[in-house]
Design a protein around this motif. Structure first.
Motif, mmCIF file in Angstrom:
data_model
loop_
_atom_site.group_PDB
_atom_site.id
_atom_site.type_symbol
_atom_site.label_atom_id
_atom_site.label_comp_id
_atom_site.label_asym_id
_atom_site.label_seq_id
_atom_site.Cartn_x
_atom_site.Cartn_y
_atom_site.Cartn_z
ATOM 1 N N UNK A 1 0.819 -1.168 0.000
ATOM 2 C CA UNK A 1 0.000 0.000 0.000
ATOM 3 C C UNK A 1 0.883 1.260 0.000
ATOM 4 N N UNK A 2 0.439 2.254 -0.789
ATOM 5 C CA UNK A 2 1.187 3.503 -0.924
ATOM 6 C C UNK A 2 0.953 4.421 0.255
ATOM 7 N N UNK A 3 2.001 5.239 0.599
ATOM 8 C CA UNK A 3 1.876 6.227 1.666
ATOM 9 C C UNK A 3 0.994 7.386 1.190
ATOM 10 N N UNK A 4 0.276 8.029 2.115
ATOM 11 C CA UNK A 4 -0.489 9.210 1.715
ATOM 12 C C UNK A 4 0.467 10.325 1.259
ATOM 13 N N UNK A 5 -0.044 11.273 0.473
ATOM 14 C CA UNK A 5 0.801 12.308 -0.147
ATOM 15 C C UNK A 5 1.580 13.137 0.877
ATOM 16 N N UNK A 6 0.985 13.406 2.009
ATOM 17 C CA UNK A 6 1.645 14.273 2.998
ATOM 18 C C UNK A 6 2.790 13.561 3.706
ATOM 19 N N UNK A 7 2.947 12.265 3.498
ATOM 20 C CA UNK A 7 4.066 11.537 4.085
ATOM 21 C C UNK A 7 5.175 11.286 3.066
ATOM 22 N N UNK A 8 4.971 11.769 1.839
ATOM 23 C CA UNK A 8 5.967 11.567 0.796
ATOM 24 C C UNK A 8 6.886 12.796 0.711
ATOM 25 N N UNK A 9 8.094 12.591 0.167
ATOM 26 C CA UNK A 9 9.106 13.638 0.081
ATOM 27 C C UNK A 9 8.793 14.676 -1.000
ATOM 28 N N UNK A 10 8.452 14.253 -2.211
ATOM 29 C CA UNK A 10 8.353 15.146 -3.361
ATOM 30 C C UNK A 10 7.301 16.248 -3.235
ATOM 31 N N UNK A 11 6.131 16.051 -2.740
ATOM 32 C CA UNK A 11 5.192 17.177 -2.611
ATOM 33 C C UNK A 11 5.736 18.279 -1.698
ATOM 34 N N UNK A 12 6.368 17.880 -0.604
ATOM 35 C CA UNK A 12 6.909 18.877 0.315
ATOM 36 C C UNK A 12 8.097 19.618 -0.304
ATOM 37 N N UNK A 13 8.905 18.899 -1.048
ATOM 38 C CA UNK A 13 10.038 19.537 -1.730
ATOM 39 C C UNK A 13 9.548 20.544 -2.758
ATOM 40 N N UNK A 14 8.537 20.180 -3.543
ATOM 41 C CA UNK A 14 8.008 21.092 -4.560
ATOM 42 C C UNK A 14 7.308 22.305 -3.935
#
Length: 165
Positions: A1-14
């Motif tokens: 299962x994939x992590x929710x977006x707020x737990x991923x690196x790339x959205x926060x970096x962008x």
């Protein structure tokens, strides 16, 4: 299962890139607002231009009268005397010293002549540097302006030059 977006690196970096621009803009605006008005910006340029033209006329008047001064420095004092163009009645002279880079060091003195026709004054700052000296009579009919290097180790001739306006 994939992590929710707020737990991923790339959205926060962008999102970090636009936020860093906003923070830099806030810092720049804060610094700019603390600096105040820029003395190099003239609000009424037409009025300033007319003032410059009036000063040019005063320099031309000094040239027509063939006014020239002799400037001599001795430690913290200086003497001024007419080299040519001296009027019959010696009036008080207003002498302004403008520092080339530090406006807070600018000063002026009103001088009267002694029995020999020599005007004596005191230099406020003993340091070396380029100064613009402006001499006007008490009635403000003419103007003599010239750049000088202080300390002056020799006698200087101060003539009405139009570049100093």
């Amino acid at each position: 299962m994939e992590k929710p977006w707020y737990k991923q690196f790339w959205p926060w970096f962008l999102m970090l890139l636009p936020f860093s621009v906003i923070i830099a803009m806030i810092i720049t605006l804060t610094i700019a607002s603390q600096q105040g008005d820029n003395p190099m910006v003239v609000d009424d340029y037409y009025k300033k231009g007319r003032g410059i033209n009036a000063q040019v006329e005063k320099v031309k008047a000094a040239q027509e009268l063939n006014i020239e001064f002799s400037f001599e420095q001795n430690e913290q004092t200086f003497t001024l005397s007419y080299a040519s163009g001296a009027p019959e009645q010696l009036s008080a002279l207003k002498v302004n010293f403008y520092h080339s880079t530090q406006a807070e060091k600018d000063f002026s003195e009103t001088l009267t002549a002694d029995a020999q026709g020599v005007y004596r004054g005191t230099l406020k700052y003993g340091e070396k540097g380029k100064w613009t000296i402006t001499i006007t009579p008490f009635d403000n009919r003419w103007r003599v302006t010239q750049q000088i290097q202080l300390p002056a180790y020799r006698k200087l001739a101060i003539k009405p030059l139009t570049y100093g306006v």
